[in-house]
Design a protein around this motif. Structure first.
Motif, PDB file in Angstrom:
ATOM      1  N   TYR A  12     -13.612  17.488  27.861  1.00 52.22           N
ATOM      2  CA  TYR A  12     -14.955  18.013  28.066  1.00 52.22           C
ATOM      3  C   TYR A  12     -15.156  18.451  29.514  1.00 52.22           C
ATOM      4  CZ  TYR A  12     -20.020  18.076  28.380  1.00 52.22           C
ATOM      5  OH  TYR A  12     -21.312  18.440  28.609  1.00 52.22           O
ATOM      6  N   GLU A  13     -14.687  17.629  30.445  1.00 48.21           N
ATOM      7  CA  GLU A  13     -14.854  17.951  31.857  1.00 48.21           C
ATOM      8  C   GLU A  13     -13.733  18.887  32.320  1.00 48.21           C
ATOM      9  OE1 GLU A  13     -17.195  17.289  33.988  1.00 48.21           O
ATOM     10  OE2 GLU A  13     -18.395  16.044  32.621  1.00 48.21           O
TER      11      GLU A  13
ATOM     12  N   TRP B 105     -10.871  17.528  34.354  1.00 51.64           N
ATOM     13  CA  TRP B 105      -9.904  16.643  33.702  1.00 51.64           C
ATOM     14  C   TRP B 105      -8.764  17.403  33.023  1.00 51.64           C
ATOM     15  CZ3 TRP B 105     -13.907  13.075  30.773  1.00 51.64           C
ATOM     16  CH2 TRP B 105     -14.565  12.300  31.731  1.00 51.64           C
TER      17      TRP B 105
ATOM     18  N   TYR C 160     -18.424   7.209  11.625  1.00 51.50           N
ATOM     19  CA  TYR C 160     -18.968   6.962  12.966  1.00 51.50           C
ATOM     20  C   TYR C 160     -18.639   5.530  13.344  1.00 51.50           C
ATOM     21  CZ  TYR C 160     -22.250   6.537  16.838  1.00 51.50           C
ATOM     22  OH  TYR C 160     -22.810   6.332  18.076  1.00 51.50           O
TER      23      TYR C 160
ATOM     24  N   VAL D 244     -18.596   2.458  29.273  1.00 55.95           N
ATOM     25  CA  VAL D 244     -19.561   2.990  28.322  1.00 55.95           C
ATOM     26  C   VAL D 244     -19.232   2.420  26.952  1.00 55.95           C
ATOM     27  CG1 VAL D 244     -19.885   5.126  29.633  1.00 55.95           C
ATOM     28  CG2 VAL D 244     -18.170   5.054  27.828  1.00 55.95           C
TER      29      VAL D 244
ATOM     30  N   LYS E 299     -18.279   5.404  21.050  1.00 60.27           N
ATOM     31  CA  LYS E 299     -19.013   6.141  20.023  1.00 60.27           C
ATOM     32  C   LYS E 299     -18.087   7.259  19.571  1.00 60.27           C
ATOM     33  CE  LYS E 299     -23.379   5.613  22.528  1.00 60.27           C
ATOM     34  NZ  LYS E 299     -24.454   6.339  23.216  1.00 60.27           N
TER      35      LYS E 299
ATOM     36  N   LEU F 107     -17.271   9.997  16.427  1.00 62.88           N
ATOM     37  CA  LEU F 107     -17.651  10.624  15.175  1.00 62.88           C
ATOM     38  C   LEU F 107     -16.505  11.505  14.695  1.00 62.88           C
ATOM     39  CD1 LEU F 107     -19.819  11.308  13.024  1.00 62.88           C
ATOM     40  CD2 LEU F 107     -20.574  13.158  14.527  1.00 62.88           C
TER      41      LEU F 107
ATOM     42  N   MET G  98     -15.187  13.920  11.368  1.00 64.61           N
ATOM     43  CA  MET G  98     -15.663  14.558  10.131  1.00 64.61           C
ATOM     44  C   MET G  98     -14.512  15.262   9.449  1.00 64.61           C
ATOM     45  SD  MET G  98     -19.451  16.032  10.859  1.00 64.61           S
ATOM     46  CE  MET G  98     -19.767  16.172   9.121  1.00 64.61           C
TER      47      MET G  98
ATOM     48  N   LEU H 172     -15.540  14.423  17.106  1.00 63.95           N
ATOM     49  CA  LEU H 172     -16.244  15.700  17.010  1.00 63.95           C
ATOM     50  C   LEU H 172     -17.061  16.003  18.253  1.00 63.95           C
ATOM     51  CD1 LEU H 172     -17.244  18.104  15.215  1.00 63.95           C
ATOM     52  CD2 LEU H 172     -19.052  16.586  14.441  1.00 63.95           C
ATOM     53  N   LEU H 173     -17.693  15.002  18.831  1.00 65.83           N
ATOM     54  CA  LEU H 173     -18.588  15.217  19.961  1.00 65.83           C
ATOM     55  C   LEU H 173     -17.861  15.144  21.301  1.00 65.83           C
ATOM     56  CD1 LEU H 173     -21.532  13.105  18.533  1.00 65.83           C
ATOM     57  CD2 LEU H 173     -21.165  15.555  18.375  1.00 65.83           C
ATOM     58  N   ASN H 174     -16.525  15.046  21.253  1.00 70.02           N
ATOM     59  CA  ASN H 174     -15.721  14.995  22.483  1.00 70.02           C
ATOM     60  C   ASN H 174     -16.254  13.950  23.458  1.00 70.02           C
ATOM     61  OD1 ASN H 174     -13.381  15.815  23.677  1.00 70.02           O
ATOM     62  ND2 ASN H 174     -14.087  17.866  24.206  1.00 70.02           N
ATOM     63  N   TYR H 175     -16.477  12.789  22.919  1.00 72.25           N
ATOM     64  CA  TYR H 175     -17.021  11.671  23.701  1.00 72.25           C
ATOM     65  C   TYR H 175     -15.857  10.889  24.298  1.00 72.25           C
ATOM     66  CZ  TYR H 175     -19.753   7.374  24.516  1.00 72.25           C
ATOM     67  OH  TYR H 175     -20.369   6.277  25.070  1.00 72.25           O
ATOM     68  N   THR H 176     -15.990  10.497  25.532  1.00 68.77           N
ATOM     69  CA  THR H 176     -14.893   9.824  26.236  1.00 68.77           C
ATOM     70  C   THR H 176     -15.283   8.391  26.557  1.00 68.77           C
ATOM     71  OG1 THR H 176     -14.319  11.938  27.266  1.00 68.77           O
ATOM     72  CG2 THR H 176     -13.310   9.961  28.190  1.00 68.77           C
ATOM     73  N   TYR H 177     -14.463   7.453  26.156  1.00 70.89           N
ATOM     74  CA  TYR H 177     -14.697   6.039  26.467  1.00 70.89           C
ATOM     75  C   TYR H 177     -13.344   5.384  26.676  1.00 70.89           C
ATOM     76  CZ  TYR H 177     -13.228   5.252  21.638  1.00 70.89           C
ATOM     77  OH  TYR H 177     -12.502   5.225  20.466  1.00 70.89           O
ATOM     78  N   ALA H 178     -13.353   4.196  27.257  1.00 73.75           N
ATOM     79  CA  ALA H 178     -12.107   3.447  27.454  1.00 73.75           C
ATOM     80  C   ALA H 178     -12.345   1.996  27.095  1.00 73.75           C
ATOM     81  CB  ALA H 178     -11.623   3.566  28.890  1.00 73.75           C
TER      82      ALA H 178
END
Lengths: 755, 306
Positions: free
Chosen positions: A259-260, A263, A684, A704, A707, A709, A711, A729-735
């Motif tokens: 997303y960034e 990165w 989800y 964070v 999360k 998702l 599909m 799907l939402l290109n969410y980044t967590y570790a």
């Protein structure tokens, strides 16, 4: 110990003689029948037929027909189950030297639930009345998510979560960095964890080989011993299909950009693909099943590329007397880059120092099992198994492969004393051998007699009591071992040269009560143990972070209690809720020790810890079965209750702190919408944010919640299933593990064809 | 119930996933990029870098001493210095470190020898206030995300072409709160007026030091230290006139470091004895009874032993 073993074998011989004498007095008949779909009239090959209150049973063949031989004269209840259909029962009267007929027309159920499980008590039983919490994931449920590996499909099971590559059941394991597990992994009931590090190689199993996965949550050491402290995952492979079956599964996809913009570390198109082929057939008495698979990926970040191959084979021979011999073999080969952790602020880039880390693994699993039905009430099983894993090329060193292997054996008697009481009696033996650069050369063995009794004093009430005795013996080794590190011989001190011997008893008690046909209350309590694996006792290395062994590490013990409710709401909904309370003593956890002179990781025993919580789940079907919903939520409170103040290592743990890598809330939501052959599905997954005290490295990094998702769109036409999927799907980044973020959004196309 | 809902909202089951996709356009994407940086220029001065240097990096620590090397220490990628740099010609290298917001206690440039791990004794530069002789704190925040830290790194400090070795004996028991020792070799005798006088020579190449980790009681320990044989000048070239052992207790404060003994003349215990590199059998005795103040009143003029 010797007297105990003598008594045990005398008892076993007595049981056999008693049943043999009963057998000689019996007269027999046969039951023949057919199982069909109530609506279409089509045969249901593979349907499971059990004669209640006996050990007898059969599987429907290609035409839906089944035969059960050597049935004593009398009146019995037959129970038939098949995934996706309501269980049916019928009463059959058997006469001497005659054939009794039974026909079953099963109605499809809207809730696709495995009705019969085998892991909870080592024998088939209805999942609804199991005394412990147990969940089952069917092959269809696993495959529809198109996971590239089996462990990825497990997160949809209530109470199960993944932290890194560690599978957790109710937060029991946390993250052990590849060392040990509090969840026992079985393959068709056979222990599958390697002897060195005790971490499962999931690549050994292509998902197309899986019939279902059963998960026991809660105290299971009374039946399964060490590792089963937190639970058991039993991967049950498909038996050879009566009608013959050829399946091809293809999956290919690409990774999106992070997303960034900062990165983005490469302009290449990063991709992955997987191919699995399998064939099975039953010809007369012989059943065969073979599969081959290949899986390749560039990885979505630096140095996470891999190439994997696997193959499995299964043979089943059924003898005239109804006994059965099964032989199974699996091989997995893995060549990959090893991504340790990322640079700060560059989550997809590896520090230069780790860029050339590589890992090579070859893993083998074999087992042979012979089961003999001595008569209608007695079944004997013998099992021999062998798990071998070769690890090489670790951390950029070229060189030889180093083995860890564990042969094992199990002898088991299952007896149905009468319609209300049965027991399982057995002895299990396991031998561990590891010869690793980082471990040294060590041998250990465990012998474990076990007993479980099931009593049903009333049709609505089941009570189980179990006991297992584990005798562990670690052979003495040299005080100093010479190992080659960085091409130089290095003398390494053996922290446990005198060996180690320990004995443990694990009792368990459970009950389930069915006040109404669709309501079951269950409760269980038990003690469990986990003996440290060879890697936990002896592992030493210098990179990427120095690791030092703790020679004083001892066996973990636990006391667990759970109580729950299962409620079916007709055929359209089911609900479950369970409260659990687990107390741990001497919990083994990795810690990082910093002194002026050095910084290293090691394992310590935490004298006291507690994980308590509530697990809930529900399945629903709406709108004429077009709209489905699965939801699970598990809340836990993982707390350190006691620390060792005299620990030589600087204290890094405090009473009242939360245990590492265990998010307090884990939830999973999976809606689906189906119109004819087209289905739109989503998953989800949520996990709450880890607190600062719950991570061990890079504590100041941003944390964070998880999360994610996913599909997918599926199209099914006869034997073909095509799928388009988007993960993250939402290109969410967590570790969940420091500086190891989740996979970037990716798109995949998959196709499975069964003929 | 669902059939009633679907009658009222016939598109709901189809709209729901579309809504989720739309929500993603303004959805929280999780971890944010780290906006804060420590950046600057390293000016490599002095001679050509020695052949035994593998790499040099900027090192920043959150606290002194660091509790946890992974939490409290940041190391830059290897600095791209010119290995063929001509003596007297400066070589400037730019660096940038991603640093989480916060305060950092110290920064410096370390070099690493080929085939050896990182060694805190291999200092090329420290980010210090020369007037106060104290580390300069570095602060990065969301409001001030960039901190500029420039340093001059002298390759003279990386010269290691001789070995000094010997044995150190411990007198009068052992201090149970011992954490580690620091062996220091000075080309001039520190005047002993301020503690920082023991530190300044390390930054000018006039001294060498080595950390010795020994927290359990022993009667003696051998030592071997690589030094620069070109230190000093004239007849004193290569001569280390003051060889001492500092003691550090488990108290985290570095101000507690004290010298507890030095290589001296047997006939005059207060006279420091020098040795010219390379040299071996540089044996001396240290005394825990000198704590808490450390050794004092040693002679400030270097002389040969009578």
């Amino acid at each position: 110990m010797k007297r105990f073993m003598q008594l045990f074998f005398a008892l076993s011989a007595g049981v056999l003689l008693l049943f043999a004498s009963v057998t000689m007095a019996q007269t027999y008949g046969e039951i023949h029948g057919r199982v069909m779909d109530a609506q279409s009239g089509e045969a249901l090959p593979g349907a499971n037929v059990q004669v209640q209150s006996t050990v007898l049973g059969s599987i429907a063949d290609l035409r839906g027909a089944f035969v059960i031989k050597r049935v004593p004269a009398g009146t019995f209840t037959l129970r038939v189950s098949f995934v996706g259909y309501q269980t049916a029962s019928a009463t059959v009267r058997v006469k001497t030297d005659s054939v009794s007929q039974a026909r079953f027309a099963l109605r499809a159920t809207t809730l696709e639930i495995a009705n019969v499980v085998v892991t909870a008590s080592r024998r088939p039983e209805e999942i609804q009345t199991a005394v412990v919490s147990v969940s089952a994931l069917t092959a269809t449920e696993a495959l529809r998510r198109n996971p590239l590996r089996l462990d990825a499909a497990l997160e949809s099971i209530p109470g199960v979560s993944l932290v890194g590559e560690n599978v957790n059941v109710r937060n029991s394991t946390g993250y052990t960095r590849g060392l040990g597990s509090r969840v026992l992994i079985l393959l068709d009931g056979v222990p599958a964890l390697p002897s060195d590090f005790g971490n499962m190689n999931w690549d050994i199993l292509p998902i197309t080989d899986v019939e279902r996965v059963e998960v026991i949550k809660g105290p299971a050491s009374a039946l399964y011993g060490s590792f089963a402290l937190g639970g058991v995952i039993n991967v049950i492979t498909r038996p050879p299909q009566p009608q013959g079956r050829f399946a091809v599964r293809i999956s290919a996809g690409i990774y999106d950009k992070p997303y960034e913009r900062d990165w983005r570390w490469t302009e290449r198109t990063l991709n992955f693909n997987r191919l699995d082929l399998s064939y099975s057939k039953r010809v007369g008495r012989l059943g065969l099943r073979f599969s081959l698979g290949r899986h390749e990926s560039t990885g979505d970040r630096e140095n996470r590329h891999f190439k994997r191959w696997n193959g499995t084979g299964k043979l089943i021979w059924t003898f005239d007397n109804g006994s059965e011999l099964s032989l199974f073999g699996a091989y997995a080969r893995d060549r990959r880059g090893e991504f340790i952790w990322s640079e700060n602020g560059k989550p997809y880039e590896s520090p230069l120092a780790f860029l050339d880390y590589r890992l090579a693994l070859d893993a083998y699993t074999f087992y042979g099992q012979y089961s003999l039905r001595a008569n209608a009430w007695l079944e004997l099983k013998w099992r021999a198994s062998f798990v071998r894993q070769l690890t090489g090329n670790q951390f950029r060193k070229e060189g030889d492969f180093e083995p860890a292997q564990g042969p094992g054996a199990d002898w088991q008697v299952q007896a149905q004393l009468d319609s209300s009481m049965s027991f399982t009696l057995g002895v299990e033996y396991h031998y561990d051998y590891a010869e690793q650069r980082q471990i040294g050369r060590h041998f250990a063995s465990t012998i474990s007699p076990y007993l479980q009794q099931i009593w049903q004093p009333h049709p609505a009430l089941r009570v189980t009591a179990g006991l297992r005795y584990d005798h562990y013996y670690l052979l003495p080794g040299p005080t100093i071992q010479t190992k080659i590190i960085d091409s130089r011989p290095v003398s390494v001190v053996n922290p446990l040269p005198e060996g180690n011997e320990a004995q443990h008893l694990s009792p368990q008690l459970g009950m389930s009560y069915r006040p109404f046909s669709e309501t079951v209350i269950h409760a269980a309590l038990g003690q469990g143990i986990r003996i440290p694996v060879l890697g936990e006792r002896f592992l030493q290395f210098d990179q990427p972070i120095p690791f030092r062994p703790n020679g004083r590490i001892v066996t973990e013990r636990s006391f667990s209690f759970e109580a729950g409710l299962r409620q079916r709401l007709g055929q359209r909904a089911s609900l479950e809720a369970t409260a659990f309370y687990n107390l741990y003593h001497d919990l083994i956890e990795p810690v990082f020790v910093a002194t002026a002179s050095t910084f290293y990781a090691t394992l310590v025993n935490i004298p006291g810890a507690r994980i308590s919580g509530i697990e809930t789940s529900g399945r629903f079907q709406f709108w004429r079965n077009r709209l489905g919903l699965e939801a699970t939520a598990t809340w836990t409170d993982p707390i350190i209750t006691k620390v060792n103040k005299t620990n030589e290592a600087p204290v890094t743990l405090k009473k009242g702190e939360r245990l590492s890598y265990r998010p307090r809330l884990i939830a999973y939501l999976s809606p689906s919408l189906t119109f004819g052959p087209i289905s739109l599905q989503a998953d989800y997954a949520f996990a709450s944010k880890l607190e600062r005290e719950q991570v061990q490295l890079f504590k100041d990094d941003q944390r964070v919640p998880k999360k994610q998702l996913d599909m997918r769109l599926l199209y099914q036409w006869q034997g073909l299933t095509a799928q388009l999927a988007v993960r993250n799907l939402l290109n969410y980044t967590y570790a969940q593990v420091e500086r190891n973020v989740n996979e970037v959004r990716n798109f995949a196309f998959g196709m499975m064809w069964e003929y | 119930m669902m059939s009633q809902i679907s009658k009222r909202l016939p598109g709901l089951p189809v709209l729901l996933p579309l809504f989720l996709v739309w929500a993603g356009c303004s959805y929280d994407h999780g971890v944010d990029p780290v906006p804060t940086r420590i950046t600057g220029d390293i000016i490599f001065s002095g001679p050509t870098p020695p052949d035994h240097v593998r790499e040099a990096s900027v090192v920043v620590v959150k606290k002194i001493p660091p509790d946890n090397l992974l939490n409290d220490l940041i190391i830059s990628d290897p600095l791209t210095f010119d290995p063929q740099k001509l003596p007297g010609v400066d070589d400037t290298v730019h660096y940038e470190l991603v640093a989480n917001p916060g305060t950092y206690a110290a920064a410096g440039v370390l070099w690493r020898k080929k085939g050896q791990p990182w060694d805190i004794a291999n200092i090329l530069s420290l980010y210090i206030d020369l007037q106060k002789l104290a580390f300069i704190e570095i602060v990065v925040t969301a409001e001030q995300p960039i901190a500029k830290v420039d340093m001059i790194a002298d390759w003279t400090l990386a010269r290691r072409d001789a070995i000094m070795s010997g044995n150190i004996k411990f007198k009068n028991g052992w201090r149970q709160d011992t954490d580690f020792f620091v062996l220091g070799l000075y080309s001039t005798i520190p005047p002993q007026e301020k503690g920082e006088e023991y530190v300044i020579p390390f930054l000018s190449g006039g001294a060498a030091f080595k950390l010795i980790f020994q927290s359990t009681p022993v009667k003696s320990i051998p030592y071997s230290i690589e030094v620069n044989s070109e230190v000093g000048s004239g007849i004193d070239k290569g001569k280390y006139k003051f060889i001492t052992l500092f003691w550090k207790g488990k108290n985290p404060s570095l101000a507690d470091i004290r010298p507890i003994g030095f290589y001296n003349c047997q006939s005059d215990p207060l006279q420091p004895r020098g040795a010219t590199a390379p040299a071996s059998s540089i044996d001396f005795e240290v005394d825990f009874l000198k704590l808490p103040d450390g050794v004092k009143n040693y002679k400030k003029i270097s002389k040969d032993c009578p």
